[in-house]
Design an enzyme around this catalytic site. Sequence first.
Site, PDB file in Angstrom:
ATOM      1  N   VAL A 168     -11.234  31.783   7.942  1.00  0.00           N
ATOM      2  CA  VAL A 168     -10.704  33.079   8.406  1.00  0.00           C
ATOM      3  C   VAL A 168     -10.610  33.019   9.930  1.00  0.00           C
ATOM      4  O   VAL A 168     -11.634  32.948  10.609  1.00  0.00           O
ATOM      5  CB  VAL A 168     -11.638  34.253   8.021  1.00  0.00           C
ATOM      6  CG1 VAL A 168     -11.023  35.574   8.461  1.00  0.00           C
ATOM      7  CG2 VAL A 168     -11.943  34.256   6.548  1.00  0.00           C
ATOM      8  N   TYR A 195       2.378  26.027   2.895  1.00  0.00           N
ATOM      9  CA  TYR A 195       1.724  25.341   4.009  1.00  0.00           C
ATOM     10  C   TYR A 195       2.222  23.888   4.146  1.00  0.00           C
ATOM     11  O   TYR A 195       3.107  23.604   4.932  1.00  0.00           O
ATOM     12  CB  TYR A 195       0.181  25.402   3.897  1.00  0.00           C
ATOM     13  CG  TYR A 195      -0.425  25.131   5.257  1.00  0.00           C
ATOM     14  CD1 TYR A 195      -0.866  26.179   6.067  1.00  0.00           C
ATOM     15  CD2 TYR A 195      -0.479  23.840   5.782  1.00  0.00           C
ATOM     16  CE1 TYR A 195      -1.349  25.940   7.352  1.00  0.00           C
ATOM     17  CE2 TYR A 195      -0.956  23.590   7.056  1.00  0.00           C
ATOM     18  CZ  TYR A 195      -1.401  24.643   7.833  1.00  0.00           C
ATOM     19  OH  TYR A 195      -1.862  24.401   9.105  1.00  0.00           O
ATOM     20  N   GLY A 210     -11.602  30.896  17.127  1.00  0.00           N
ATOM     21  CA  GLY A 210     -11.463  29.949  16.019  1.00  0.00           C
ATOM     22  C   GLY A 210     -12.052  28.574  16.284  1.00  0.00           C
ATOM     23  O   GLY A 210     -13.154  28.438  16.837  1.00  0.00           O
TER      24      GLY A 210
HETATM   25  P1  NAD Z   1      -6.900  30.739  16.609  1.00  0.00           P
HETATM   26  O1  NAD Z   1      -5.771  31.715  16.512  1.00  0.00           O
HETATM   27  O2  NAD Z   1      -8.265  31.229  16.335  1.00  0.00           O
HETATM   28  O3  NAD Z   1      -6.906  30.079  18.082  1.00  0.00           O
HETATM   29  C1  NAD Z   1      -5.756  29.809  18.800  1.00  0.00           C
HETATM   30  C2  NAD Z   1      -6.081  29.492  20.247  1.00  0.00           C
HETATM   31  O4  NAD Z   1      -4.859  29.132  20.909  1.00  0.00           O
HETATM   32  C3  NAD Z   1      -6.676  30.655  21.055  1.00  0.00           C
HETATM   33  O5  NAD Z   1      -7.639  30.156  21.956  1.00  0.00           O
HETATM   34  C4  NAD Z   1      -5.464  31.165  21.849  1.00  0.00           C
HETATM   35  O6  NAD Z   1      -5.790  31.817  23.091  1.00  0.00           O
HETATM   36  C5  NAD Z   1      -4.746  29.859  22.114  1.00  0.00           C
HETATM   37  N1  NAD Z   1      -3.340  30.020  22.458  1.00  0.00           N
HETATM   38  C6  NAD Z   1      -2.332  30.498  21.699  1.00  0.00           C
HETATM   39  N2  NAD Z   1      -1.158  30.446  22.382  1.00  0.00           N
HETATM   40  C7  NAD Z   1      -1.455  29.918  23.594  1.00  0.00           C
HETATM   41  C8  NAD Z   1      -0.702  29.601  24.743  1.00  0.00           C
HETATM   42  N3  NAD Z   1       0.622  29.796  24.807  1.00  0.00           N
HETATM   43  N4  NAD Z   1      -1.345  29.103  25.836  1.00  0.00           N
HETATM   44  C9  NAD Z   1      -2.695  28.901  25.817  1.00  0.00           C
HETATM   45  N5  NAD Z   1      -3.450  29.152  24.744  1.00  0.00           N
HETATM   46  C10 NAD Z   1      -2.842  29.663  23.648  1.00  0.00           C
HETATM   47  O7  NAD Z   1      -6.499  29.537  15.669  1.00  0.00           O
HETATM   48  P2  NAD Z   1      -7.310  28.488  14.758  1.00  0.00           P
HETATM   49  O8  NAD Z   1      -7.189  28.924  13.349  1.00  0.00           O
HETATM   50  O9  NAD Z   1      -8.648  28.183  15.333  1.00  0.00           O
HETATM   51  O10 NAD Z   1      -6.367  27.202  14.892  1.00  0.00           O
HETATM   52  C11 NAD Z   1      -6.603  26.156  15.797  1.00  0.00           C
HETATM   53  C12 NAD Z   1      -6.034  24.876  15.230  1.00  0.00           C
HETATM   54  O11 NAD Z   1      -6.731  24.558  14.017  1.00  0.00           O
HETATM   55  C13 NAD Z   1      -4.544  24.996  14.851  1.00  0.00           C
HETATM   56  O12 NAD Z   1      -3.918  23.766  15.112  1.00  0.00           O
HETATM   57  C14 NAD Z   1      -4.601  25.240  13.348  1.00  0.00           C
HETATM   58  O13 NAD Z   1      -3.425  24.864  12.686  1.00  0.00           O
HETATM   59  C15 NAD Z   1      -5.776  24.334  12.979  1.00  0.00           C
HETATM   60  N6  NAD Z   1      -6.394  24.613  11.665  1.00  0.00           N
HETATM   61  C16 NAD Z   1      -6.754  25.877  11.314  1.00  0.00           C
HETATM   62  C17 NAD Z   1      -7.284  26.114  10.042  1.00  0.00           C
HETATM   63  C18 NAD Z   1      -7.667  27.515   9.600  1.00  0.00           C
HETATM   64  O14 NAD Z   1      -7.847  27.722   8.386  1.00  0.00           O
HETATM   65  N7  NAD Z   1      -7.822  28.454  10.495  1.00  0.00           N
HETATM   66  C19 NAD Z   1      -7.500  25.033   9.161  1.00  0.00           C
HETATM   67  C20 NAD Z   1      -7.173  23.739   9.570  1.00  0.00           C
HETATM   68  C21 NAD Z   1      -6.605  23.538  10.832  1.00  0.00           C
END
Ligand code: NAD
Length: 390
Positions: free
Chosen positions: A273, A234, A51
């Site tokens: 996504v 959300y 992500g």
């Molecule tokens: P993702 O699930 O793709 O990535 C999560 C990451 O966190 C991975 O690298 C995973 O290995 C790591 N992780 C999870 N638990 C862990 C732990 N205990 N120790 C170490 N690493 C751990 O998620 P994403 O969608 O890229 O989200 C990342 C950030 O972006 C979050 O704060 C999310 O709220 C924010 N965000 C996401 C979106 C969206 O639409 N996807 C939009 C805005 C903001």
Amino acid sequence: MIIQPKVRGFICTTAHPDGCARAVQDQVDWVQRQTPFDGPKKVLVVGASTGYGLASRIATCFGARAATLGVFFERPAARSRTASAGWYNSAAFHQAARNAGHYARSINGDAFSDAIKAETIAAIREDLQAVDLVVYSLASPRRTHPRTGESFSSVLKPIGGTYTNKTVNVQSGEVSAIAIDPASEEETAHTIAVMGGEDWQMWIEALAEAGVLADGVRTVAYTYIGPEITHAVYRDGTIGQAKAHLEKTAQTLDAYLQARSGRAHISVNKAMVTQSSAAIPVLPLYISLLYKVMKEKGCHENCIEQMHRLFADCLYAEASTDDAGYFRIDDREMREDVQREVAALWERVDTDNLESLSDIESYRTEFLGLFGFGFAGVDYGLDVDPDRGL
Ligand code: NAD
């Protein structure tokens, strides 16, 4: 092993090493086609394997020639099981970075723990001396508190009352009503403990106390705001409370880091996504409609485009922020004309017209792509070794 997708609800339990490598290389290639930017030189990314965190790592490494240290929690391959997608992504990232002469090191383990923070600090001391950017991009369903040992699970629920809206079963294409009961106070508190800012603050304080933050260090964490349709589940729900806590933590950290001429930032990112967003009720249907509208208007962006814009055009270009001090790379998603059209489609969408009104097809393709499936040029009938070293 012949590796095929095994989708269970909103996760896929298998991942393809060559497909994940393709996905990483596509992001690397895209960044290499952009003009290099003057950015950070030594970057720590917490949540670096999928992500937005992975895209942050790729954008800073290949866009600004930064050395990167990544922390994540992923599963290596074992006997009859493939590794997780984030493991394969990270193996591919290491390969690409090393081929291009960039330093890359990763630490696999629980970022919420003191042990992983200590291991990360030791790695910085050993190889980098100090970091000048810390990206905090964790998304996790649970956290064990490092001091009290208490375990918290996050929930994705409304607060105050039952929320009813539309949702989609991505695989079957069935659009149905969903009623989500409100969270208890304890569930809200637990979600804040997992996805709020406490751990980000612990990271920054631990790094600062260890003397491994460079002068002028920046740190950034990611939040989401989104439109009215998604607010109950959300922004006004449990995850929104956690994000409000994260945003407040940014203010605390900003004041703390000013003493080191550093800054703490919040970036409001676009709905995307990812493995995490797939788990949030209502969001997949919203994203399918959003992608349709944004693509038609020519303003759609993917993860790497968002993160490149954040670092190249905002954070390291001293671009302006909104009144709250946040970088708004969700600006195109939140455009009035985009949201007006999404809201109109939202009213009309049902099982029968889903394929024509929304971009559910791209949602499905991108979802499988997160696990390395569906890439042209990858032979999914081939017997592959699922073992990949980091
Ligand atoms: P993702 O699930 O793709 O990535 C999560 C990451 O966190 C991975 O690298 C995973 O290995 C790591 N992780 C999870 N638990 C862990 C732990 N205990 N120790 C170490 N690493 C751990 O998620 P994403 O969608 O890229 O989200 C990342 C950030 O972006 C979050 O704060 C999310 O709220 C924010 N965000 C996401 C979106 C969206 O639409 N996807 C939009 C805005 C903001």
